[in-house]
Write an enzyme that holds these catalytic residues in place. Structure first.
Site, PDB file in Angstrom:
ATOM      1  N   CYS A   1    -125.262 113.189   2.149  1.00  0.00           N
ATOM      2  CA  CYS A   1    -124.266 112.158   2.441  1.00  0.00           C
ATOM      3  C   CYS A   1    -123.091 112.789   3.053  1.00  0.00           C
ATOM      4  O   CYS A   1    -121.801 112.459   3.035  1.00  0.00           O
ATOM      5  CB  CYS A   1    -123.950 111.669   0.926  1.00  0.00           C
ATOM      6  SG  CYS A   1    -123.140 112.797  -0.159  1.00  0.00           S
TER       7      CYS A   1
ATOM      8  N   PHE B   1    -128.896 116.330  -9.709  1.00  0.00           N
ATOM      9  CA  PHE B   1    -127.566 115.751  -9.286  1.00  0.00           C
ATOM     10  C   PHE B   1    -127.696 114.279  -9.745  1.00  0.00           C
ATOM     11  O   PHE B   1    -127.571 113.283  -8.975  1.00  0.00           O
ATOM     12  CB  PHE B   1    -127.346 116.160  -7.718  1.00  0.00           C
ATOM     13  CG  PHE B   1    -127.606 117.367  -7.358  1.00  0.00           C
ATOM     14  CD1 PHE B   1    -126.121 118.164  -7.253  1.00  0.00           C
ATOM     15  CD2 PHE B   1    -128.421 117.774  -6.567  1.00  0.00           C
ATOM     16  CE1 PHE B   1    -126.523 119.209  -6.822  1.00  0.00           C
ATOM     17  CE2 PHE B   1    -128.558 118.903  -6.044  1.00  0.00           C
ATOM     18  CZ  PHE B   1    -127.435 119.865  -6.026  1.00  0.00           C
TER      19      PHE B   1
HETATM   20  N1  SAH Z   1    -127.957 110.775  -7.409  1.00  0.00           N
HETATM   21  C1  SAH Z   1    -126.749 110.010  -8.033  1.00  0.00           C
HETATM   22  C2  SAH Z   1    -125.315 110.451  -7.327  1.00  0.00           C
HETATM   23  C3  SAH Z   1    -125.314 112.011  -7.008  1.00  0.00           C
HETATM   24  S1  SAH Z   1    -123.723 112.411  -6.772  1.00  0.00           S
HETATM   25  C4  SAH Z   1    -126.813 108.615  -7.956  1.00  0.00           C
HETATM   26  O1  SAH Z   1    -127.528 108.327  -7.278  1.00  0.00           O
HETATM   27  O2  SAH Z   1    -126.127 107.949  -8.696  1.00  0.00           O
HETATM   28  C5  SAH Z   1    -123.635 114.192  -7.126  1.00  0.00           C
HETATM   29  C6  SAH Z   1    -123.599 114.642  -8.625  1.00  0.00           C
HETATM   30  O3  SAH Z   1    -123.844 116.153  -8.604  1.00  0.00           O
HETATM   31  C7  SAH Z   1    -122.450 114.467  -9.330  1.00  0.00           C
HETATM   32  O4  SAH Z   1    -122.812 113.669 -10.651  1.00  0.00           O
HETATM   33  C8  SAH Z   1    -122.145 115.678  -9.761  1.00  0.00           C
HETATM   34  O5  SAH Z   1    -121.624 115.904 -11.022  1.00  0.00           O
HETATM   35  C9  SAH Z   1    -122.929 116.601  -9.649  1.00  0.00           C
HETATM   36  N2  SAH Z   1    -123.058 117.956  -9.228  1.00  0.00           N
HETATM   37  C10 SAH Z   1    -122.253 118.463  -8.121  1.00  0.00           C
HETATM   38  N3  SAH Z   1    -122.468 119.768  -7.991  1.00  0.00           N
HETATM   39  C11 SAH Z   1    -123.569 120.208  -8.823  1.00  0.00           C
HETATM   40  C12 SAH Z   1    -124.169 121.099  -9.221  1.00  0.00           C
HETATM   41  N4  SAH Z   1    -123.931 122.527  -8.369  1.00  0.00           N
HETATM   42  N5  SAH Z   1    -125.112 121.251  -9.974  1.00  0.00           N
HETATM   43  C13 SAH Z   1    -125.561 120.063 -10.647  1.00  0.00           C
HETATM   44  N6  SAH Z   1    -124.958 118.924 -10.499  1.00  0.00           N
HETATM   45  C14 SAH Z   1    -123.832 118.896  -9.501  1.00  0.00           C
END
Ligand code: SAH
Length: 389
Positions: free
Chosen positions: A330, A221
């Site tokens: 979160c 993510f």
């Molecule tokens: N770690 C990042 C914030 C993550 S926010 C930071 O510190 O900036 C969550 C992210 O998860 C988003 O970018 C979204 O596109 C992604 N996401 C949501 N569901 C997902 C999934 N099932 N698999 C992979 N990515 C996912």
């Protein structure tokens, strides 16, 4: 001034600042949506001033213990106080959340600063109706080049407001790259998919990167690649970063090029990728899990916990003894205890013994108010695998 008489035993008598519709005994006068009202107990004693919106479940939010109008002077004082608080904590206020709603005594107002530009959200009707005074106050305190409104949060609908965005003051910024502790981000304040960056995680990039030297890192993510870049800069031997969003991966890749970090990006669903990698027998020494909130309501907590457990189980199975899991939640609706217990359960299933290394929280520019549990929402842990059986 109109008043709301609050039922005895309402949460406002226990340190909270909100009044729910079910907690109102009666109304005095004819308060209009967005007005300031006085809160009173059944004996008529004042509990302070609140913003009122009968359309919302939360009909009143207290912002002062006195009789207080919401004028420009008040906004200037509160905004200055919020900025001073962050300065006193040593936060880099050039890239920071400067006002965070109830935590700064301005319920529904969120202000983020990206250098010379300011992004504003007004998520309660009362704040929205006073946007002009707020903009004037922001200009006075911050002297920004522009103020951009990103009022697209769906919670606005609960207050009976439309979603909207646009430049409301000055010369807007071009999409730009911004560097924070060596990490590059692209900031497109007007057309970006998000209102900006995950400012609440900025300090945690540094905290997690401290564990990355000499390790192979998997950043799940990744969004714009904040953790991945920090780990690469800190001397990780290999960094793999995953996100399901094509546009996030594209931005993250260009950020990594600009910061000169070597990261392997994969566009994939982390649930699938972790399962496949586990089945394949892949190994990493540091795995970061920072998923979006899997639940926006209390009702879906169990589904969310099942989702969390699945990715934790897979990640833990990929970690050898000595490996580290850095994981974040979160979601305010998942308590620290539930999150912690889910990790313990996943570790048992993965046959791993974990030793706690670090506890993480939200950056202190998202202050936590002790009596308002809703203000604490980001939790995280680093665990080291001390035995695999
Ligand atoms: N770690 C990042 C914030 C993550 S926010 C930071 O510190 O900036 C969550 C992210 O998860 C988003 O970018 C979204 O596109 C992604 N996401 C949501 N569901 C997902 C999934 N099932 N698999 C992979 N990515 C996912």
């Amino acid at each position: 001034m109109s008043a709301l008489i609050v039922q005895p035993r309402a949460r406002i008598f226990h340190g909270h600042d909100w009044v729910y519709a079910t907690e109102v005994k009666n109304r005095v006068g004819d308060p209009q949506p967005g007005d300031v009202v006085t809160l009173k107990d059944v004996r008529g004693k004042s509990l302070g001033s609140a913003i009122y919106n009968p359309k919302s479940q939360i009909v009143a939010r207290r912002f002062s213990f006195r009789n207080q109008e919401l004028d420009q002077d008040f906004f200037t004082r509160r905004i200055q106080r919020a900025v001073n608080h962050r300065v006193s904590l040593g936060i880099d206020t050039q890239l920071s959340r400067l006002v965070w709603s109830e935590s700064d005594g301005l319920p529904g107002l969120i202000v983020d600063r990206y250098g010379e530009h300011v992004v504003l959200q007004t998520l309660t009707l009362a704040m929205d109706l006073r946007k002009d005074a707020i903009v004037q106050a922001l200009v006075e305190v911050l002297k920004p080049k522009s103020i951009i409104e990103r009022n697209e949060a769906p919670v606005r609908r609960a207050e009976g407001m439309e979603l909207m965005k646009g430049v409301i003051y000055g010369e807007p910024s071009e999409p730009a790259q911004l560097k924070h502790e060596g990490i590059v981000f692209r900031v497109d304040l007007i057309d970006g998919q998000k209102t900006g960056l995950y400012i609440d995680q900025l300090d945690n990039y540094r905290h997690v990167a401290r564990l990355a030297k000499g390790r192979s890192v998997l950043d799940c993510f990744t969004n714009q690649g904040g953790f991945a870049q920090a780990c690469a800069l800190a001397g990780a031997t290999r960094v793999v970063a995953v996100d399901s969003s094509e546009s996030a991966i594209a931005v993250a890749r260009s950020n990594a090029n600009a910061s000169g970090t070597n990261i392997e990006f994969i566009e994939a669903n982390c649930f699938d990728l972790l399962k496949e990698s586990d089945v394949r027998g892949d190994r990493h020494d540091l795995i970061i899990l920072d998923p979006p909130s899997f639940t926006k309501t209390k009702q879906s907590v169990n589904d969310a916990l099942r989702g969390y457990k699945e990715i934790h189980l897979r990640a833990l199975k990929m970690l050898p003894t000595g490996g580290i899991l850095s994981t974040f939640s979160c979601s305010h609706h998942i308590s620290q205890m539930e999150f912690h217990q889910m990790i313990v359960d996943a570790a048992v299933d993965a046959k791993r013994t974990l030793r706690q290394v670090t506890v993480y929280g939200q950056r202190p520019d998202h202050p936590i108010i002790a009596g308002l549990p809703e203000t604490e929402y980001l939790r995280g842990y680093a665990f080291e695998v001390v035995a695999s059986w």
